[in-house]
Design a protein around this motif. Structure first.
Motif, PDB file in Angstrom:
ATOM      1  N   LYS A  38       1.056  -1.308  -0.080  1.00 17.57           N
ATOM      2  CA  LYS A  38      -0.644   0.367  -0.276  1.00 17.57           C
ATOM      3  C   LYS A  38       0.864   1.376  -0.036  1.00 17.57           C
ATOM      4  CE  LYS A  38      -3.909  -0.104   1.897  1.00 17.57           C
ATOM      5  NZ  LYS A  38      -5.024   0.041   2.892  1.00 17.57           N
ATOM      6  N   LYS A  39       0.236   2.158  -0.828  1.00 12.11           N
ATOM      7  CA  LYS A  39       1.595   3.190  -0.162  1.00 12.11           C
ATOM      8  C   LYS A  39       1.518   4.647   0.651  1.00 12.11           C
ATOM      9  CE  LYS A  39      -0.012   5.022  -5.166  1.00 12.11           C
ATOM     10  NZ  LYS A  39       0.264   6.274  -6.456  1.00 12.11           N
ATOM     11  N   LEU A  43       9.019   3.133   3.505  1.00 10.01           N
ATOM     12  CA  LEU A  43       9.257   4.682   4.323  1.00 10.01           C
ATOM     13  C   LEU A  43      10.309   5.126   3.460  1.00 10.01           C
ATOM     14  CD1 LEU A  43      10.119   6.038   6.941  1.00 10.01           C
ATOM     15  CD2 LEU A  43      11.893   4.857   7.556  1.00 10.01           C
ATOM     16  N   GLY A  44      10.479   6.506   3.151  1.00  9.61           N
ATOM     17  CA  GLY A  44      10.780   7.522   2.086  1.00  9.61           C
ATOM     18  C   GLY A  44      10.450   6.779   0.486  1.00  9.61           C
ATOM     19  N   ALA A  45       9.421   6.689   0.022  1.00  8.86           N
ATOM     20  CA  ALA A  45       9.096   6.356  -1.049  1.00  8.86           C
ATOM     21  C   ALA A  45       7.910   5.751  -1.056  1.00  8.86           C
ATOM     22  CB  ALA A  45       9.315   4.807  -1.590  1.00  8.86           C
ATOM     23  N   VAL A  46       6.711   7.557  -0.355  1.00 11.47           N
ATOM     24  CA  VAL A  46       5.106   7.383   0.446  1.00 11.47           C
ATOM     25  C   VAL A  46       4.589   6.910  -1.369  1.00 11.47           C
ATOM     26  CG1 VAL A  46       5.750   9.126   1.623  1.00 11.47           C
ATOM     27  CG2 VAL A  46       5.274   9.871  -0.499  1.00 11.47           C
ATOM     28  N   ASN A  47       4.829   7.087  -1.885  1.00 13.09           N
ATOM     29  CA  ASN A  47       4.189   6.642  -3.784  1.00 13.09           C
ATOM     30  C   ASN A  47       4.374   5.341  -4.264  1.00 13.09           C
ATOM     31  OD1 ASN A  47       2.951   9.561  -3.721  1.00 13.09           O
ATOM     32  ND2 ASN A  47       4.754   9.996  -5.027  1.00 13.09           N
ATOM     33  N   PHE A  48       5.252   4.737  -3.010  1.00 11.49           N
ATOM     34  CA  PHE A  48       5.534   2.866  -4.044  1.00 11.49           C
ATOM     35  C   PHE A  48       4.463   2.535  -3.616  1.00 11.49           C
ATOM     36  CE2 PHE A  48       6.912  -1.476  -3.097  1.00 11.49           C
ATOM     37  CZ  PHE A  48       7.763  -1.651  -4.140  1.00 11.49           C
ATOM     38  N   TYR A  77       9.493   2.040 -10.642  1.00 12.06           N
ATOM     39  CA  TYR A  77      10.237   1.690  -9.249  1.00 12.06           C
ATOM     40  C   TYR A  77      10.692  -0.004  -9.973  1.00 12.06           C
ATOM     41  CZ  TYR A  77       7.994   4.874  -6.589  1.00 12.06           C
ATOM     42  OH  TYR A  77       7.342   5.642  -5.422  1.00 12.06           O
ATOM     43  N   ILE A  78      10.301  -0.458 -10.708  1.00 13.98           N
ATOM     44  CA  ILE A  78      11.184  -1.594 -11.200  1.00 13.98           C
ATOM     45  C   ILE A  78      11.778  -1.966 -12.937  1.00 13.98           C
ATOM     46  CG2 ILE A  78      10.278  -4.265 -11.505  1.00 13.98           C
ATOM     47  CD1 ILE A  78       8.314  -3.777 -10.044  1.00 13.98           C
TER      48      ILE A  78
END
Length: 117
Positions: A38-39, A43-48, A77-78
């Motif tokens: 879930k978005k 930590l550090g990637a709030v939109n992941f 991200y990939i």
């Protein structure tokens, strides 16, 4: 290197494996992490994270929108998803009691991941 995240009962589970070193294995692990996170959970990637459950249980989304969300996550991200020609197909079905989503992810026309939410 990716951590081995398969669980007992998953196809191909190996009790002696701690990490994945081959690229296809890393790609599969990254896809799984992206789809089921879930978005805001990283930590550090709030939109992941694809937030699949939020989209499935909302009546405001359709196949194309959800495919765009997943594709954007992969693009951002990939990086291996581009190297191995990863395609996404989404079939979003609205039903009276709940929505159902079938997601097919194909990698280089050789590997296929099927997700049902």
């Amino acid at each position: 290197m990716e951590f081995y995240i398969k669980d007992i009962g998953d196809p191909g589970y190996d009790v002696n494996t701690l990490q994945v070193d081959e690229e296809i294995g890393m790609l599969l692990t990254q896809i799984e992490m992206c789809l089921f996170t879930k978005k805001g959970d990283v930590l550090g990637a709030v939109n992941f994270g694809a937030n699949l459950e939020d989209y499935v249980y909302s009546f405001m989304y359709n196949d194309g929108m959800l495919k765009g969300v997943i594709t954007d996550q992969f693009d951002t991200y990939i990086p291996l998803a581009k190297k191995y020609n990863t395609t996404v197909s989404v079939d979003f079905l609205s039903q009276t009691e709940k929505n159902v989503v079938f997601i097919d992810i194909t990698i280089d026309n050789r590997y296929k991941i099927e997700v049902y939410v």
